[in-house]
Design a protein around this motif. Structure first.
Motif, short mmCIF file in Angstrom:
data_model
loop_
_atom_site.label_atom_id
_atom_site.label_comp_id
_atom_site.label_asym_id
_atom_site.label_seq_id
_atom_site.Cartn_x
_atom_site.Cartn_y
_atom_site.Cartn_z
N TYR A 4 38.02 77.96 -50.91
CA TYR A 4 37.36 79.18 -51.35
C TYR A 4 36.66 79.86 -50.18
CZ TYR A 4 37.60 77.39 -56.17
OH TYR A 4 38.02 76.90 -57.39
N VAL A 52 27.73 81.14 -65.38
CA VAL A 52 29.02 81.04 -64.71
C VAL A 52 29.99 82.04 -65.31
CG1 VAL A 52 30.93 79.49 -64.13
CG2 VAL A 52 28.61 78.58 -64.31
N ASP A 53 30.64 82.82 -64.44
CA ASP A 53 31.69 83.76 -64.84
C ASP A 53 32.94 83.44 -64.03
OD1 ASP A 53 30.11 85.35 -66.61
OD2 ASP A 53 29.23 86.35 -64.87
N CYS A 54 34.09 83.42 -64.70
CA CYS A 54 35.37 83.18 -64.04
C CYS A 54 36.28 84.38 -64.28
CB CYS A 54 36.04 81.93 -64.58
SG CYS A 54 35.06 80.44 -64.37
N SER A 55 36.94 84.85 -63.23
CA SER A 55 37.86 85.97 -63.38
C SER A 55 39.29 85.47 -63.35
CB SER A 55 37.64 87.01 -62.27
OG SER A 55 38.17 86.52 -61.07
N VAL A 60 35.05 82.73 -59.02
CA VAL A 60 34.04 82.08 -59.84
C VAL A 60 32.68 82.51 -59.33
CG1 VAL A 60 33.07 79.88 -60.61
CG2 VAL A 60 35.54 80.08 -60.23
N GLU A 74 29.35 83.24 -54.99
CA GLU A 74 30.61 83.86 -55.40
C GLU A 74 31.76 83.17 -54.66
OE1 GLU A 74 30.88 88.18 -56.48
OE2 GLU A 74 31.99 88.15 -54.58
N GLU A 77 39.03 82.22 -54.44
CA GLU A 77 40.07 81.28 -54.02
C GLU A 77 40.94 81.90 -52.94
OE1 GLU A 77 43.33 78.33 -56.08
OE2 GLU A 77 42.06 79.55 -57.34
#
Length: 78
Positions: A4, A52-55, A60, A74, A77
């Motif tokens: 990341y 936590v927010d994942c797109s 992440v 933030e 990947e």
């Protein structure tokens, strides 16, 4: 492990001519970004609530308040 690009953003009060936003950039490897934050954030209580927010594009975002200071990790990947 996944690789990341990590941006750590800290907001602080605008007093004494300081910048209000401080950002640090890193390349990290981890399988669990939330555990990474808990292990690498100094003085973070284990019972603190992390948002936590994942797109869908592999990003992440982990946010929390450390005292009165908002902090955002933030992970993108690569």
């Amino acid at each position: 492990m996944k690789s990341y690009e990590l941006i750590i953003e800290r907001l602080q009060p605008p007093c004494g001519g300081k910048q209000t936003r401080l950002c640090d950039f890193y390349n990290v490897e981890t399988d669990d970004p939330v555990s990474y934050v808990r292990e690498h954030e100094p003085g973070l209580p284990q019972d603190i609530q992390l948002e936590v927010d994942c797109s869908q594009v592999g990003m992440v975002s982990v946010r929390f308040n450390k005292g009165i200071q908002p902090v955002k990790y933030e992970f993108t990947e690569i």
